[in-house]
Scaffold this motif. Structure first.
Motif, short mmCIF file in Angstrom:
data_model
loop_
_atom_site.label_atom_id
_atom_site.label_comp_id
_atom_site.label_asym_id
_atom_site.label_seq_id
_atom_site.Cartn_x
_atom_site.Cartn_y
_atom_site.Cartn_z
N GLY A 151 0.75 -1.24 -0.07
CA GLY A 151 0.12 0.08 0.10
C GLY A 151 1.06 1.21 0.08
O GLY A 151 1.80 1.25 -0.42
N ARG A 152 0.18 2.31 0.47
CA ARG A 152 0.92 3.88 0.41
C ARG A 152 1.30 4.03 2.08
O ARG A 152 0.42 3.96 2.79
N VAL A 153 2.42 4.37 2.37
CA VAL A 153 2.64 5.12 3.44
C VAL A 153 3.10 6.65 3.60
O VAL A 153 4.22 6.79 2.77
N GLN A 154 2.49 7.30 4.16
CA GLN A 154 2.94 8.79 4.18
C GLN A 154 3.58 8.74 5.64
O GLN A 154 2.85 9.42 6.44
N GLY A 155 4.89 8.77 5.74
CA GLY A 155 5.63 8.75 6.87
C GLY A 155 6.84 7.89 6.84
O GLY A 155 7.07 7.31 5.88
N SER A 156 7.71 8.00 7.89
CA SER A 156 8.86 7.17 7.68
C SER A 156 8.69 5.57 8.38
O SER A 156 7.81 5.39 9.07
N ILE A 157 9.55 4.91 7.96
CA ILE A 157 9.50 3.66 8.40
C ILE A 157 10.90 3.11 8.77
O ILE A 157 11.91 3.04 8.28
N ILE A 158 10.81 2.69 10.30
CA ILE A 158 12.02 2.67 10.91
C ILE A 158 12.15 1.28 11.69
O ILE A 158 11.05 0.96 12.36
N ALA A 159 12.92 0.31 11.26
CA ALA A 159 13.06 -0.84 12.02
C ALA A 159 13.61 -0.47 13.56
O ALA A 159 14.87 -0.03 13.56
N ASP A 160 13.08 -1.21 14.52
CA ASP A 160 13.50 -1.05 15.75
C ASP A 160 14.55 -2.04 16.15
O ASP A 160 15.45 -1.92 16.95
N ASP A 161 14.71 -3.01 15.46
CA ASP A 161 15.68 -4.24 15.82
C ASP A 161 17.09 -3.85 15.17
O ASP A 161 17.27 -3.67 14.15
N GLU A 162 18.15 -3.82 15.85
CA GLU A 162 19.36 -3.38 15.68
C GLU A 162 20.16 -4.44 15.40
O GLU A 162 21.31 -4.37 14.91
N SER A 163 19.59 -5.71 15.44
CA SER A 163 20.41 -7.12 15.41
C SER A 163 20.70 -7.47 13.98
O SER A 163 21.51 -8.23 13.64
#
Length: 174
Positions: free
Chosen positions: A40-52
């Motif tokens: 779909g469509r995302v208006q905003g940032s996408i960030i992975a919390d997983d640093e591994s």
């Protein structure tokens, strides 16, 4: 005779825990762990919390993102209007179209993929710039509906805050 072993690319394999379907539009930042598939469509940032390094985002050819994407492993075959930060592996499929800068460690780019911005290689993932995002809503203190949490000397034009007008009217005896 010397033999050379072919090195396989480190293509991320993983399961997708979350799906944003083609008929879905999300407004706001997304934080996730595991795998995220976006049709779909995302208006905003996408960030992975997983640093591994295990987190993976895949943007299909019908997916669109207006914002930054930050994850260890990223596969893009759709449209991105924002910067892309891939700490481990970035795959740009034939229909990938990025308008923004791309920061990567390892990249695979298919014929037909386009990047309208800079591509910056960095082996040291700690040296990659990180986008600054506002604090998560659950960490912000809610404002009282009556305005009791506002400071007495609120900035701005005189009369811009209705609370200031009520306070000054009460002090002048009007």
């Amino acid at each position: 005779m010397l033999s050379r072993k072919k090195q396989k690319g480190r293509r991320p394999q993983g399961r997708f825990d979350t799906l944003i379907s083609a008929k879905t539009r999300v407004e706001g930042n997304i934080r996730f762990t595991g795998g995220l598939h976006v049709d779909g469509r995302v208006q905003g940032s996408i960030i992975a919390d997983d640093e591994s390094g295990a987190a993976l985002i895949r943007l299909s050819e019908c997916g669109e993102v207006e914002g930054d994407i930050v994850a260890p492993n990223i596969i893009i075959n759709g449209t991105v209007k924002g910067d892309v930060f891939a700490r481990e592996h970035l795959e740009l499929a034939p229909k990938a179209a990025i308008t923004g800068n791309v920061y990567y460690n390892l990249v695979e780019m298919a014929a037909g993929a386009s990047v309208n911005g800079s591509m910056v290689h960095s082996r040291d993932t700690d040296m990659q710039p990180r986008p600054e995002l506002p604090a998560a809503p659950d960490k912000q203190k809610p404002v009282d509906l009556q305005g009791n949490d506002l400071p007495n000397d609120s900035p701005g034009e005189p009369g811009a805050n209705p609370m200031d007008e009520r306070k000054s009217a009460g002090q002048n005896g009007e």
